[in-house]
Design an enzyme around this catalytic site. Structure first.
Site, mmCIF file in Angstrom:
data_model
loop_
_atom_site.group_PDB
_atom_site.id
_atom_site.type_symbol
_atom_site.label_atom_id
_atom_site.label_comp_id
_atom_site.label_asym_id
_atom_site.label_seq_id
_atom_site.Cartn_x
_atom_site.Cartn_y
_atom_site.Cartn_z
ATOM 1 N N TYR A 79 31.489 5.291 71.866
ATOM 2 C CA TYR A 79 31.307 4.513 70.914
ATOM 3 C C TYR A 79 30.705 3.429 71.947
ATOM 4 C CZ TYR A 79 31.757 6.712 66.906
ATOM 5 O OH TYR A 79 30.958 8.133 65.592
ATOM 6 N N GLN A 120 21.360 6.913 57.752
ATOM 7 C CA GLN A 120 22.020 7.368 58.711
ATOM 8 C C GLN A 120 22.837 7.027 60.570
ATOM 9 O OE1 GLN A 120 22.738 12.015 57.644
ATOM 10 N NE2 GLN A 120 21.033 11.506 57.643
ATOM 11 N N HIS A 138 25.908 5.539 57.994
ATOM 12 C CA HIS A 138 27.440 5.329 58.220
ATOM 13 C C HIS A 138 27.644 4.545 59.558
ATOM 14 C CE1 HIS A 138 26.235 9.700 57.882
ATOM 15 N NE2 HIS A 138 26.370 10.028 57.079
ATOM 16 N N CYS A 176 38.358 -4.987 62.545
ATOM 17 C CA CYS A 176 39.632 -4.994 62.318
ATOM 18 C C CYS A 176 40.470 -4.513 61.683
ATOM 19 C CB CYS A 176 40.323 -6.348 62.513
ATOM 20 S SG CYS A 176 42.320 -6.755 63.001
ATOM 21 N N CYS A 221 41.790 -12.630 63.728
ATOM 22 C CA CYS A 221 43.259 -12.710 63.355
ATOM 23 C C CYS A 221 44.045 -12.544 64.496
ATOM 24 C CB CYS A 221 44.150 -11.238 62.765
ATOM 25 S SG CYS A 221 43.796 -10.268 63.170
ATOM 26 N N ASN A 237 10.235 15.963 60.686
ATOM 27 C CA ASN A 237 10.747 17.000 61.372
ATOM 28 C C ASN A 237 10.533 17.775 62.168
ATOM 29 O OD1 ASN A 237 12.971 18.153 62.977
ATOM 30 N ND2 ASN A 237 14.331 17.491 61.064
ATOM 31 N N ALA A 279 8.197 11.817 65.266
ATOM 32 C CA ALA A 279 8.502 10.716 63.668
ATOM 33 C C ALA A 279 7.332 10.076 64.355
ATOM 34 C CB ALA A 279 9.688 9.912 63.604
HETATM 35 C C1 BJW Z 1 13.329 15.531 65.448
HETATM 36 C C2 BJW Z 1 13.313 14.511 66.346
HETATM 37 C C3 BJW Z 1 11.492 13.910 66.794
HETATM 38 C C4 BJW Z 1 14.194 16.072 66.739
HETATM 39 N N1 BJW Z 1 10.944 13.754 65.100
HETATM 40 N N2 BJW Z 1 12.709 15.089 63.692
HETATM 41 C C5 BJW Z 1 32.317 21.302 53.841
HETATM 42 C C6 BJW Z 1 31.200 21.655 53.032
HETATM 43 C C7 BJW Z 1 30.337 20.406 52.457
HETATM 44 C C8 BJW Z 1 30.793 18.899 52.527
HETATM 45 C C9 BJW Z 1 31.669 18.930 53.729
HETATM 46 C C10 BJW Z 1 32.441 19.791 53.716
HETATM 47 N N3 BJW Z 1 33.692 19.251 54.387
HETATM 48 C C11 BJW Z 1 33.808 18.246 54.851
HETATM 49 C C12 BJW Z 1 32.087 17.810 54.160
HETATM 50 C C13 BJW Z 1 32.200 16.268 54.144
HETATM 51 C C14 BJW Z 1 31.202 15.937 55.356
HETATM 52 C C15 BJW Z 1 30.186 16.687 56.083
HETATM 53 O O1 BJW Z 1 29.398 16.623 55.274
HETATM 54 N N4 BJW Z 1 30.380 17.547 56.884
HETATM 55 C C16 BJW Z 1 29.817 18.667 57.465
HETATM 56 C C17 BJW Z 1 29.670 18.467 58.810
HETATM 57 C C18 BJW Z 1 29.819 19.831 56.463
HETATM 58 N N5 BJW Z 1 30.980 14.450 54.942
HETATM 59 C C19 BJW Z 1 31.495 13.706 55.145
HETATM 60 O O2 BJW Z 1 32.760 13.652 55.374
HETATM 61 C C20 BJW Z 1 30.995 11.817 55.033
HETATM 62 N N6 BJW Z 1 31.701 11.435 53.494
HETATM 63 C C21 BJW Z 1 32.195 11.959 52.695
HETATM 64 O O3 BJW Z 1 31.568 13.078 52.228
HETATM 65 O O4 BJW Z 1 33.066 11.065 51.869
HETATM 66 C C22 BJW Z 1 33.205 11.834 50.596
HETATM 67 C C23 BJW Z 1 32.285 11.992 49.656
HETATM 68 C C24 BJW Z 1 31.859 12.566 48.914
HETATM 69 C C25 BJW Z 1 31.351 11.684 47.869
HETATM 70 C C26 BJW Z 1 29.538 11.368 47.543
HETATM 71 C C27 BJW Z 1 30.017 10.906 48.631
HETATM 72 C C28 BJW Z 1 31.095 10.450 50.029
HETATM 73 C C29 BJW Z 1 31.093 11.308 55.782
HETATM 74 C C30 BJW Z 1 30.113 11.798 57.324
HETATM 75 C C31 BJW Z 1 30.602 11.031 58.894
HETATM 76 C C32 BJW Z 1 28.946 10.826 59.216
HETATM 77 N N7 BJW Z 1 29.150 10.486 60.230
HETATM 78 C C33 BJW Z 1 28.084 11.119 61.568
HETATM 79 C C34 BJW Z 1 29.223 10.527 62.495
HETATM 80 C C35 BJW Z 1 29.240 8.620 62.760
HETATM 81 C C36 BJW Z 1 27.825 7.713 63.647
HETATM 82 C C37 BJW Z 1 27.811 7.831 64.829
HETATM 83 O O5 BJW Z 1 28.547 8.225 65.667
HETATM 84 O O6 BJW Z 1 26.634 8.544 65.064
HETATM 85 O O7 BJW Z 1 26.771 10.624 61.138
HETATM 86 S S1 BJW Z 1 28.032 12.683 61.984
HETATM 87 C C38 BJW Z 1 26.796 13.185 63.256
HETATM 88 O O8 BJW Z 1 26.233 13.637 62.092
HETATM 89 C C39 BJW Z 1 25.655 11.617 62.296
HETATM 90 C C40 BJW Z 1 24.802 11.687 61.422
HETATM 91 O O9 BJW Z 1 24.406 9.808 61.487
HETATM 92 C C41 BJW Z 1 24.740 12.853 61.586
HETATM 93 C C42 BJW Z 1 23.902 13.127 60.704
HETATM 94 O O10 BJW Z 1 23.070 13.933 61.904
HETATM 95 P P1 BJW Z 1 21.461 14.041 61.850
HETATM 96 O O11 BJW Z 1 21.392 12.610 61.500
HETATM 97 O O12 BJW Z 1 21.001 14.603 60.836
HETATM 98 O O13 BJW Z 1 21.365 14.081 63.383
HETATM 99 P P2 BJW Z 1 21.022 15.665 63.926
HETATM 100 O O14 BJW Z 1 21.392 15.938 65.470
HETATM 101 O O15 BJW Z 1 21.792 16.902 63.638
HETATM 102 O O16 BJW Z 1 19.617 16.190 63.852
HETATM 103 C C43 BJW Z 1 18.657 15.791 63.873
HETATM 104 C C44 BJW Z 1 17.156 16.093 63.152
HETATM 105 O O17 BJW Z 1 16.136 15.623 64.019
HETATM 106 C C45 BJW Z 1 16.712 17.886 63.793
HETATM 107 O O18 BJW Z 1 16.578 18.135 62.608
HETATM 108 C C46 BJW Z 1 15.892 18.009 63.942
HETATM 109 O O19 BJW Z 1 15.011 18.733 64.181
HETATM 110 C C47 BJW Z 1 15.471 16.389 63.934
HETATM 111 N N8 BJW Z 1 14.419 16.231 65.132
HETATM 112 N N9 BJW Z 1 13.670 15.476 67.286
HETATM 113 C C48 BJW Z 1 11.191 14.676 64.019
HETATM 114 N N10 BJW Z 1 11.126 13.819 67.616
HETATM 115 ZN ZN ZN Z 2 41.591 -8.462 62.793
#
Ligand code: BJW
Ligand code: ZN
Length: 237
Positions: free
Chosen positions: A57, A92, A110, A118, A140, A204, A222
């Site tokens: 990070y 996200q 996210h 903290c 704190c 996308n 985008a």
């Molecule tokens: C372009 C482009 C251009 C490129 N123009 N496009 C089994 C089944 C289902 C779910 C689960 C499971 N086991 C566990 C889970 C839940 C889990 C989950 O989903 N896991 C999966 C991996 C299976 N989720 C969680 O744990 C979440 N919490 C949760 O579910 O709590 C319980 C709950 C239940 C019900 C309601 C509410 C809550 C928390 C998820 C936290 C995600 N955190 C991260 C990292 C932290 C942030 C950080 O450090 O930055 O967030 S993971 C990472 O992935 C990050 C992103 O925000 C997230 C999504 O990624 P994103 O944005 O889609 O990026 P990419 O790289 O995957 O895709 C890029 C896209 O752009 C591609 O499509 C390209 O084609 C496109 N692209 N250039 C347009 N120029």
């Molecule tokens: Zn503190």
């Protein structure tokens, strides 16, 4: 496309900031220093090796000093300013490029790179420097309790109630640059589609895991496609 008083919800993912120079997660090799994102971005990963997670990070926080919003970010800010109906931008992404482009009706579901939290006192602090296990909390004075204000796997995303309420009354749902594999965000298209009158548009460079839910696919970067889409929504062109 949508009546002038209709409600718009936009969801953005890593592809939104790709043309600003921020790498996506599931790109070519999808690894960071040999680690899967799931291993770094989890409470278990942080407990196992906090310095590794801080380094991940710290590097990304520092990189924010060298990037700028792109035309796509600017187009969404323009849509918010010009749209008379309901509007909500859900990102996200943990970068701050949407707000730097002028977006205000914005939820960082996210978390945010430029904030830390903290675990001792609960304070959420703006943070632009590096963080380590030895950093003292400004609120704190405790040492070792600060962590990135980021939603890791297994943690509950922020402001889900507000997001679900906006999706339930959305007339237009636009999904930009997300692979649709991380829940709950990956379920938003299905949620919006429950309202029969809601139109769903995906922007996308590729097909995604959720493409089948959308009425319209705009294949392209985008930063190129969003200005055209926003123009057509605001001016019917
Ligand atoms: C372009 C482009 C251009 C490129 N123009 N496009 C089994 C089944 C289902 C779910 C689960 C499971 N086991 C566990 C889970 C839940 C889990 C989950 O989903 N896991 C999966 C991996 C299976 N989720 C969680 O744990 C979440 N919490 C949760 O579910 O709590 C319980 C709950 C239940 C019900 C309601 C509410 C809550 C928390 C998820 C936290 C995600 N955190 C991260 C990292 C932290 C942030 C950080 O450090 O930055 O967030 S993971 C990472 O992935 C990050 C992103 O925000 C997230 C999504 O990624 P994103 O944005 O889609 O990026 P990419 O790289 O995957 O895709 C890029 C896209 O752009 C591609 O499509 C390209 O084609 C496109 N692209 N250039 C347009 N120029
Ligand atoms: Zn503190």
């Amino acid at each position: 496309m949508i009546s002038a008083s209709g409600s718009i919800v936009v969801l953005t993912g890593a592809g939104m900031s790709a043309e600003s120079g921020i790498p996506t997660f599931r790109g070519v090799d999808g690894l960071w220093e040999g680690h899967r994102i799931e291993d770094v971005a989890s409470p278990e990963g942080f407990a196992r090796d906090p310095e590794l997670v801080h380094r991940f990070y710290n590097l990304r926080r520092a990189a924010l000093n060298h990037v700028e919003p792109n035309e796509g970010h600017r187009a969404l800010a323009q849509l918010e300013r010009g749209w008379k109906g309901g509007f909500l931008l859900v990102t996200q992404n943990v970068d701050d490029l949407h707000e730097r482009a002028g977006s205000e009706k914005l939820i960082h579901m996210h978390g945010e790179l430029r904030k830390v939290r903290c675990e001792g006192c609960g304070a959420v602090l703006t943070w632009t420097q590096d963080l380590s296990s030895g950093t003292r909390c400004r609120a704190c004075g405790g040492i070792g309790g600060l962590r990135p204000h980021i939603v890791w796997f297994g943690e509950f995303p922020f402001e889900m109630d507000r997001i679900m309420a906006a999706l339930a009354k959305a007339d237009l749902f636009i999904c930009v640059g997300t692979s649709g594999v991380v829940y709950p965000a990956a379920g938003f298209a299905r949620e919006a589609a429950r309202r029969a009158t809601c139109r769903l548009i995906e922007v996308n460079v590729d097909q995604t895991a959720i493409s089948s839910h959308f009425h319209q696919h705009i294949h392209g970067p985008a930063a190129v496609e969003l200005p055209k889409l926003v123009d057509s929504i605001l001016h019917g062109r």
